[in-house]
Design an enzyme around this catalytic site. Structure first.
Site, PDB file in Angstrom:
ATOM      1  N   ILE A   6      49.680  39.560  43.147  1.00 46.83           N
ATOM      2  CA  ILE A   6      50.547  38.408  43.406  1.00 46.83           C
ATOM      3  C   ILE A   6      49.836  37.073  43.216  1.00 46.83           C
ATOM      4  O   ILE A   6      50.449  36.022  43.361  1.00 46.83           O
ATOM      5  CB  ILE A   6      51.146  38.476  44.833  1.00 46.83           C
ATOM      6  N   GLY A   7      48.550  37.115  42.897  1.00 44.09           N
ATOM      7  CA  GLY A   7      47.830  35.871  42.694  1.00 44.09           C
ATOM      8  C   GLY A   7      46.440  36.106  42.135  1.00 44.09           C
ATOM      9  O   GLY A   7      45.874  37.196  42.284  1.00 44.09           O
ATOM     10  N   GLY A  34      42.691  33.699  41.212  1.00 44.78           N
ATOM     11  CA  GLY A  34      41.978  32.439  41.123  1.00 44.78           C
ATOM     12  C   GLY A  34      40.624  32.649  40.475  1.00 44.78           C
ATOM     13  O   GLY A  34      40.334  33.716  39.932  1.00 44.78           O
ATOM     14  N   ALA A  49      38.752  35.108  43.189  1.00 44.14           N
ATOM     15  CA  ALA A  49      39.407  36.216  43.895  1.00 44.14           C
ATOM     16  C   ALA A  49      40.770  36.546  43.292  1.00 44.14           C
ATOM     17  O   ALA A  49      41.366  35.737  42.580  1.00 44.14           O
ATOM     18  CB  ALA A  49      39.562  35.875  45.378  1.00 44.14           C
ATOM     19  N   VAL A  68      44.620  38.406  44.550  1.00 45.93           N
ATOM     20  CA  VAL A  68      45.409  38.731  45.734  1.00 45.93           C
ATOM     21  C   VAL A  68      46.439  39.786  45.357  1.00 45.93           C
ATOM     22  O   VAL A  68      47.149  39.647  44.353  1.00 45.93           O
ATOM     23  CB  VAL A  68      46.110  37.488  46.317  1.00 45.93           C
ATOM     24  N   LYS A  93      43.222  39.971  49.788  1.00 46.41           N
ATOM     25  CA  LYS A  93      42.477  39.073  48.910  1.00 46.41           C
ATOM     26  C   LYS A  93      41.155  39.750  48.577  1.00 46.41           C
ATOM     27  O   LYS A  93      40.373  40.087  49.476  1.00 46.41           O
ATOM     28  CB  LYS A  93      42.252  37.727  49.584  1.00 46.41           C
ATOM     29  N   ASP A 105      42.242  21.661  49.594  1.00 45.33           N
ATOM     30  CA  ASP A 105      42.942  22.129  48.388  1.00 45.33           C
ATOM     31  C   ASP A 105      44.457  22.139  48.578  1.00 45.33           C
ATOM     32  O   ASP A 105      45.127  23.136  48.295  1.00 45.33           O
ATOM     33  CB  ASP A 105      42.439  23.513  47.984  1.00 45.33           C
TER      34      ASP A 105
END
Length: 230
Positions: free
Chosen positions: A12-13, A15, A18, A20, A35, A123
């Protein structure tokens, strides 16, 4: 990733440091966000900070573990869409909604700024602010948070476009987050069907001043100005 307990559903994510995943916890029969990072110190530090938070705007931390050279953060899964996704779907934000979102974000940051050991979130951006189906606002990702300690150098972090000029060479300051709130206000006002009011524009413009001394001095001062927007 403890396959016997957690069944990965989807990513779902992602970066720089990392990924997720959404997973199902077979023991507790609930969805969790996992994560997964490769830099042990970063996620361990994030876990410690998140464990100390009690504000409902942030996801609950369930556990932290290390497996096969990876750091794993097990957290509450928050259903909803972030502000960037929502803008892509609806096209624009009305001023009243934008004010509520920014106020909610600032109020969620208060426990960080006013903690016994204060933190700068570092952030703030649309992707880190989620709106749940019931309209409740939630913040995610403490990976860039840093202690508001003038005796230690500011750790590089944040997202270009939402961090102030001094971030890359300065030290942690609460006004870093206030700058990002101003940029958030400007983003929410873009592509609207009507221009934001002069009061809205004035608050945003003060937040994004290059000189930190020209910005609001604290979140409480910023919130007081937000409440006066007509």
């Amino acid at each position: 990733m403890e396959e016997e307990r957690y069944r990965i559903l989807k990513k779902i994510g992602e970066g720089a440091t990392a990924e997720v995943f959404l997973a199902h916890d077979e023991v507790t029969d609930r969805r969790v966000a996992i994560k997964c990072g490769f830099r042990r110190g970063l996620l361990q530090r994030e876990a410690r900070m998140q464990a100390k938070l009690s504000h409902s705007a942030f996801p609950c931390l369930y556990d932290y573990a290390e497996r096969e050279g990876k750091s794993l953060l097990f957290m509450e899964y928050i259903e909803g869409e972030n502000l960037k996704q929502r803008r892509q779907r609806i096209g624009f934000y009305r001023q009243q909604e934008a004010v509520c979102i920014v106020q909610g974000t600032a109020e969620a940051l208060l426990p960080l700024h006013e903690a016994k050991m204060p933190l700068v979130y570092g952030d703030i951006k649309p992707e880190h602010i989620l709106l749940q189906p019931d309209g409740k606002l939630r913040l995610v990702d403490l990976g860039a948070a840093v202690a508001a300690d003038r005796d230690s150098p500011f750790k590089r972090g944040g997202t270009p476009g939402y961090v102030p000029p001094e971030t890359w060479s300065g030290r942690p300051d609460f006004r870093n987050d206030i700058y990002a709130l101003g940029r958030l206000m400007q983003m929410l006002a873009e592509d609207g069907k009507s221009l934001p009011s002069p009061g809205y524009r004035a608050v945003a413009e003060r937040c994004v001043q290059r000189d930190p001394a020209a910005r609001y001095r604290s979140l409480r001062e910023f919130l007081a100005a937000m409440r006066k927007i007509g």
